[in-house]
Design a protein around this motif. Sequence first.
Motif, PDB file in Angstrom:
ATOM      1  N   VAL A 162       1.189  -1.188   0.146  1.00  0.00           N
ATOM      2  CA  VAL A 162       0.059  -0.342  -0.091  1.00  0.00           C
ATOM      3  C   VAL A 162       1.028   1.303   0.062  1.00  0.00           C
ATOM      4  CG1 VAL A 162      -0.316  -0.290   2.595  1.00  0.00           C
ATOM      5  CG2 VAL A 162      -2.163   1.601   1.350  1.00  0.00           C
ATOM      6  N   TRP A 163       0.439   2.417  -0.757  1.00  0.00           N
ATOM      7  CA  TRP A 163       1.620   3.584  -0.564  1.00  0.00           C
ATOM      8  C   TRP A 163       0.047   4.622  -0.183  1.00  0.00           C
ATOM      9  CZ3 TRP A 163       5.430   4.296  -3.983  1.00  0.00           C
ATOM     10  CH2 TRP A 163       5.603   2.668  -5.179  1.00  0.00           C
ATOM     11  N   ALA A 164       1.245   5.261   0.713  1.00  0.00           N
ATOM     12  CA  ALA A 164       0.764   6.237   1.810  1.00  0.00           C
ATOM     13  C   ALA A 164       1.013   8.213   0.827  1.00  0.00           C
ATOM     14  CB  ALA A 164       0.937   6.425   3.169  1.00  0.00           C
ATOM     15  N   ILE A 165       0.163   8.436   1.011  1.00  0.00           N
ATOM     16  CA  ILE A 165       0.777   9.435  -0.376  1.00  0.00           C
ATOM     17  C   ILE A 165       0.280  10.764   0.027  1.00  0.00           C
ATOM     18  CG2 ILE A 165       0.899  10.702  -2.286  1.00  0.00           C
ATOM     19  CD1 ILE A 165       0.517   7.662  -3.509  1.00  0.00           C
ATOM     20  N   GLU A 166       1.937  11.243   0.813  1.00  0.00           N
ATOM     21  CA  GLU A 166       0.535  12.930   0.684  1.00  0.00           C
ATOM     22  C   GLU A 166       0.964  13.767  -0.238  1.00  0.00           C
ATOM     23  OE1 GLU A 166       2.058  16.970   3.422  1.00  0.00           O
ATOM     24  OE2 GLU A 166       3.092  15.731   3.295  1.00  0.00           O
ATOM     25  N   LEU A 167       0.357  14.419  -0.792  1.00  0.00           N
ATOM     26  CA  LEU A 167      -0.409  15.410  -1.939  1.00  0.00           C
ATOM     27  C   LEU A 167      -0.370  16.839  -1.484  1.00  0.00           C
ATOM     28  CD1 LEU A 167      -2.675  13.061  -3.926  1.00  0.00           C
ATOM     29  CD2 LEU A 167       0.072  14.139  -4.608  1.00  0.00           C
ATOM     30  N   SER A 168       0.399  18.030  -2.174  1.00  0.00           N
ATOM     31  CA  SER A 168       0.356  19.576  -1.637  1.00  0.00           C
ATOM     32  C   SER A 168      -0.844  19.658  -2.549  1.00  0.00           C
ATOM     33  CB  SER A 168       1.673  19.913  -1.420  1.00  0.00           C
ATOM     34  OG  SER A 168       1.621  20.002  -3.322  1.00  0.00           O
ATOM     35  N   SER A 169      -1.214  21.226  -2.024  1.00  0.00           N
ATOM     36  CA  SER A 169      -2.248  21.522  -3.282  1.00  0.00           C
ATOM     37  C   SER A 169      -1.385  22.367  -4.954  1.00  0.00           C
ATOM     38  CB  SER A 169      -2.683  22.910  -2.595  1.00  0.00           C
ATOM     39  OG  SER A 169      -1.600  23.790  -2.601  1.00  0.00           O
ATOM     40  N   TYR A 170      -0.057  22.464  -4.620  1.00  0.00           N
ATOM     41  CA  TYR A 170       0.336  21.755  -6.022  1.00  0.00           C
ATOM     42  C   TYR A 170      -0.069  20.629  -6.791  1.00  0.00           C
ATOM     43  CZ  TYR A 170       2.918  25.366  -4.068  1.00  0.00           C
ATOM     44  OH  TYR A 170       3.492  26.530  -3.328  1.00  0.00           O
ATOM     45  N   GLN A 171      -0.057  19.368  -6.245  1.00  0.00           N
ATOM     46  CA  GLN A 171       0.068  17.802  -6.549  1.00  0.00           C
ATOM     47  C   GLN A 171      -0.917  17.650  -6.687  1.00  0.00           C
ATOM     48  OE1 GLN A 171       2.691  16.887  -3.865  1.00  0.00           O
ATOM     49  NE2 GLN A 171       4.584  16.861  -5.181  1.00  0.00           N
ATOM     50  N   THR A 172      -2.436  18.127  -6.527  1.00  0.00           N
ATOM     51  CA  THR A 172      -3.950  16.886  -5.629  1.00  0.00           C
ATOM     52  C   THR A 172      -4.237  17.254  -7.630  1.00  0.00           C
ATOM     53  OG1 THR A 172      -4.437  18.800  -5.144  1.00  0.00           O
ATOM     54  CG2 THR A 172      -4.614  17.443  -3.811  1.00  0.00           C
ATOM     55  N   ARG A 173      -4.126  18.435  -8.232  1.00  0.00           N
ATOM     56  CA  ARG A 173      -5.156  18.193  -9.439  1.00  0.00           C
ATOM     57  C   ARG A 173      -3.699  17.355 -10.236  1.00  0.00           C
ATOM     58  NH1 ARG A 173      -8.759  20.871 -11.546  1.00  0.00           N
ATOM     59  NH2 ARG A 173      -8.833  22.432  -9.727  1.00  0.00           N
ATOM     60  N   ASP A 174      -3.121  16.959  -9.911  1.00  0.00           N
ATOM     61  CA  ASP A 174      -2.182  15.881 -10.668  1.00  0.00           C
ATOM     62  C   ASP A 174      -2.761  14.500 -11.301  1.00  0.00           C
ATOM     63  OD1 ASP A 174      -0.420  17.716 -11.722  1.00  0.00           O
ATOM     64  OD2 ASP A 174       1.237  16.684 -10.127  1.00  0.00           O
ATOM     65  N   VAL A 175      -2.900  14.405  -9.019  1.00  0.00           N
ATOM     66  CA  VAL A 175      -3.653  12.493  -9.431  1.00  0.00           C
ATOM     67  C   VAL A 175      -5.495  12.904  -9.981  1.00  0.00           C
ATOM     68  CG1 VAL A 175      -5.140  11.417  -7.746  1.00  0.00           C
ATOM     69  CG2 VAL A 175      -2.453  12.285  -7.001  1.00  0.00           C
ATOM     70  N   ALA A 176      -5.999  14.249 -10.026  1.00  0.00           N
ATOM     71  CA  ALA A 176      -7.207  13.946 -11.085  1.00  0.00           C
ATOM     72  C   ALA A 176      -7.358  14.198 -12.382  1.00  0.00           C
ATOM     73  CB  ALA A 176      -7.940  15.232 -10.745  1.00  0.00           C
ATOM     74  N   ASP A 177      -5.991  14.830 -12.815  1.00  0.00           N
ATOM     75  CA  ASP A 177      -5.952  14.693 -14.483  1.00  0.00           C
ATOM     76  C   ASP A 177      -5.256  13.305 -14.735  1.00  0.00           C
ATOM     77  OD1 ASP A 177      -6.353  17.321 -14.411  1.00  0.00           O
ATOM     78  OD2 ASP A 177      -4.137  18.371 -14.437  1.00  0.00           O
ATOM     79  N   SER A 178      -4.793  12.245 -13.676  1.00  0.00           N
ATOM     80  CA  SER A 178      -4.426  11.297 -14.567  1.00  0.00           C
ATOM     81  C   SER A 178      -4.734  10.113 -14.782  1.00  0.00           C
ATOM     82  CB  SER A 178      -2.766  10.732 -13.212  1.00  0.00           C
ATOM     83  OG  SER A 178      -4.174   9.690 -12.445  1.00  0.00           O
ATOM     84  N   GLY A 179      -6.027  10.260 -14.513  1.00  0.00           N
ATOM     85  CA  GLY A 179      -7.255   9.667 -14.669  1.00  0.00           C
ATOM     86  C   GLY A 179      -7.604   7.834 -14.110  1.00  0.00           C
ATOM     87  N   VAL A 180      -6.641   8.156 -13.263  1.00  0.00           N
ATOM     88  CA  VAL A 180      -6.547   6.946 -12.294  1.00  0.00           C
ATOM     89  C   VAL A 180      -7.386   7.522 -10.994  1.00  0.00           C
ATOM     90  CG1 VAL A 180      -5.037   5.469 -10.831  1.00  0.00           C
ATOM     91  CG2 VAL A 180      -4.497   6.871 -13.079  1.00  0.00           C
ATOM     92  N   ARG A 181      -7.840   6.127 -10.486  1.00  0.00           N
ATOM     93  CA  ARG A 181      -9.308   6.992  -9.260  1.00  0.00           C
ATOM     94  C   ARG A 181      -7.616   6.525  -7.732  1.00  0.00           C
ATOM     95  NH1 ARG A 181     -15.091   4.421  -9.548  1.00  0.00           N
ATOM     96  NH2 ARG A 181     -14.969   5.996  -7.249  1.00  0.00           N
ATOM     97  N   PRO A 182      -7.805   6.984  -7.022  1.00  0.00           N
ATOM     98  CA  PRO A 182      -7.054   6.366  -5.506  1.00  0.00           C
ATOM     99  C   PRO A 182      -8.788   5.446  -4.921  1.00  0.00           C
ATOM    100  CG  PRO A 182      -6.799   9.308  -6.059  1.00  0.00           C
ATOM    101  CD  PRO A 182      -8.164   8.795  -6.964  1.00  0.00           C
ATOM    102  N   HIS A 183      -7.658   5.086  -4.824  1.00  0.00           N
ATOM    103  CA  HIS A 183      -8.347   4.230  -4.033  1.00  0.00           C
ATOM    104  C   HIS A 183      -8.839   4.392  -2.608  1.00  0.00           C
ATOM    105  CE1 HIS A 183      -6.977   0.821  -6.455  1.00  0.00           C
ATOM    106  NE2 HIS A 183      -5.795   1.484  -5.859  1.00  0.00           N
ATOM    107  N   LEU A 184      -8.557   5.717  -1.697  1.00  0.00           N
ATOM    108  CA  LEU A 184      -9.199   6.181  -0.538  1.00  0.00           C
ATOM    109  C   LEU A 184      -7.975   7.697  -0.929  1.00  0.00           C
ATOM    110  CD1 LEU A 184     -10.184   4.916   2.792  1.00  0.00           C
ATOM    111  CD2 LEU A 184      -7.862   7.155   2.356  1.00  0.00           C
TER     112      LEU A 184
END
Length: 481
Positions: free
Chosen positions: A180-202
């Motif tokens: 499992v990957w515990a990933i901290e995201l700043s406000s500079y990175q959160t949209r990166d996840v949204a734009d990746s097309g991959v849904r985080p599990h949580l």
Amino acid sequence: MANMAFPNRSGHASVGHSLLDGQRAALWGWGREGKATHRALRSAPVAGGGIRYPGELTLFCNAQEAEDARALGDPLLRIEAEVDGERLSAFDMVIKSPGISPYSPMARAAQASGTRFVGATQLWFAERRDADTLCVTGTKGKSTTTAMLAHLLRAAGKRTALVGNIGAPLMELIDGQADVWAIELSSYQTRDVADSGVRPHLAIVTNIYPEHLDWHGGEDRYVADKLALVTEGKPHVAVLNAADPILARMQLPDSEVVWFNHADGWHMQGEVIHRGDEAIFDTSTLPLPGAHNRGNLCAVLAALEAIGFDAAAFAPHAATFQPLPNRLQALGERDGILYVNDSISTTPHATLAALDLYRDRPVAVLVGGHDRGLDWHDFAEAMRSCAPHAIVTMGQNGPRIHALLEPIAAAGGFTLSQARDLEDAMRIGRDAIQGNGVMLLSPGAPSFGPYRDYVARGRHFAELAGFDPGKISAIQGMGIS
């Protein structure tokens, strides 16, 4: 040991297709993440496909960084020490470092010409669709929450990656293997996840306060970018703080929403963690300073339960968690003064939380730093009823904070002083509390200018207080273990 309730990944695209396929790409920025991204682009492909980019690559960086990059001896790395919209427009895709805003004029000019800006976080998510990801963001508390989450997962026997904004860029572990990957995201990175097309599990969101307004271009965009992790990233489970007024209003039809700090879920009653009506764990002896950190533990327990663990059984393992440096870090006493390093405090709300922890002792608080335009009026109003013994202002926004506090200080209740720098502020603070109380570095502002980052500011504070800065800076458990 629990079987984690992660969703089936059968719908994920197969590894082997990269966002960089067929793209003329450039790197913008040469900090730790930029270097890690370069290594990943030049490394062997992951699992038979993936991120390798073997062709000519342009790096935009400053002159000092250019020397470091040339020392690598990459014959296909073209280095440019100047950057503008026209230069950026020559590329299909620019992989930018987190501190570079996509809303800057030069980035906007390149976007108008068709250039796409992505972060390394987006590349990692697009390449590592196999990873079981638990993401954490929020204005405050996200680092501690992520580290506690990793700590309890490891206590449960799971091989866990502690990565992201906390200090280990994802790209350094592009081929890492973890349960499992515990990933901290700043406000500079959160949209990166949204734009990746991959849904985080949580995804956990701890709270939302205005911050980084210069990077985002305003409060509304900051909030939208921060919340993109859950509004556009559409995690399978969203763990939200019911006590936060912005989060409490949210509706996420594409996610299962789990609330913490809510009477029906994991929440605090005094010093005791409850799950609904059931008392679970007395936190009074935990090494977690401040009520907000105990609320963060509630978020972690809610997340663990959501992925299939008996969270109540693992709550006692929080007693062995080591608090993170620069976050209400009690360095020790010198000549009757307790020195507390809260250098990571970059908003007035964080400073108020720090002052609440020491409300029963004489405190000299040192505030001010880089001016990002944050509003200090709420802080000033709070000083009418819960001011410390002394407030010392410093840094770029120190005069603005001082002017706001002057009429309140004039009415009595606390002393107010201005300092040239951190060393001067500490001298003034010592004089104010006269060998009895707390010297609290909780600036409520970033460190840019005299310091590279909040870590360097905290190390200087420790050194000036007579402590070894090398012994107070390490975050335990970084990476995969």
